[in-house]
Design a protein around this motif. Sequence first.
Motif, PDB file in Angstrom:
ATOM      1  N   PHE A  96      -3.177   2.342  -1.981  1.00 35.93           N
ATOM      2  CA  PHE A  96      -2.764   1.608  -0.781  1.00 35.93           C
ATOM      3  C   PHE A  96      -3.298   0.181  -0.772  1.00 35.93           C
ATOM      4  CE2 PHE A  96      -2.423   6.013   1.189  1.00 35.93           C
ATOM      5  CZ  PHE A  96      -1.048   5.973   1.273  1.00 35.93           C
ATOM      6  N   ALA A 100      -0.734  -3.153  -1.036  1.00 35.96           N
ATOM      7  CA  ALA A 100      -0.511  -3.628   0.340  1.00 35.96           C
ATOM      8  C   ALA A 100       0.201  -4.974   0.383  1.00 35.96           C
ATOM      9  CB  ALA A 100      -1.833  -3.706   1.090  1.00 35.96           C
ATOM     10  N   TYR A 143      -0.351   1.573   6.929  1.00 37.69           N
ATOM     11  CA  TYR A 143       0.129   0.836   5.754  1.00 37.69           C
ATOM     12  C   TYR A 143       1.220  -0.146   6.164  1.00 37.69           C
ATOM     13  CZ  TYR A 143       1.794  -0.080   1.030  1.00 37.69           C
ATOM     14  OH  TYR A 143       2.144  -0.695  -0.162  1.00 37.69           O
TER      15      TYR A 143
END
Length: 251
Positions: A96, A100, A143
């Motif tokens: 993640f 990103a 996210y």
Amino acid sequence: TALERNELILNEQTRNQLEEIELWIRHESTLLNEWNLSRMLSKGYKALFYGPPGTGKTLSAAMLGKCTGMKVFRIDLSMLVSKYIGETEKNLSRIFETTAGANAILFFDEADSLFGSRTETHSSNDRFANQQTGYLLQKIETYPGVIILATNLKDNIDDAFSRRFQNVINFQLPSPHERERLWRNTFAGCFEIDSDINWKRIAEEHELSGGTITNILRYCALQAAENKSRVILKPWLLQAIQKEYRKEHKM
């Protein structure tokens, strides 16, 4: 994918829902920044693709990336999941954090192996599994990019995840008309077709997915190469269909 948008054969509802994701990708900045909807709407987009194998879930994710100019990262869950406590969370956290700001779509295939339903707590293993699911829920919710989860069975996905999806898309086995288009598209260009082959009849008689039809192309192409022929013969086609049925225990 080397395929183009018009080669992705889907029913109208599924296609329309995919277009919603594409619209979000194209207009997210306008909605959140220019129109100041960030007060109400969060960044990113989460979707669940579900349906039988070979119905276009992976291909649709790839096509979304191609049509919007985004990279698509297919997450190999077998390399992320660890038997050691906390390691799976660390691996996912790195994914993640790294992606990103990458303008990418994260595609979790066979996602129920990691995003499955929480269980009643009967042991320490159950407790840690539930903690892991809760961690994933929090990470997905915050996210800022596009996440797509794919599964063969929607019911295997935890309800807490399902409520966070902006779109839940059902990939069904193609209709006879859609199957006929798949047969014609798959075999177009490279070969001549035996005059005994009637694509409309083949499509009506055999309920097969697009992925299965691609497997049949591979078998027939090998037979053609072995026989130094560019003509696809009906016996090869029927042998390949029977082979696929046997794989799925249908015959």
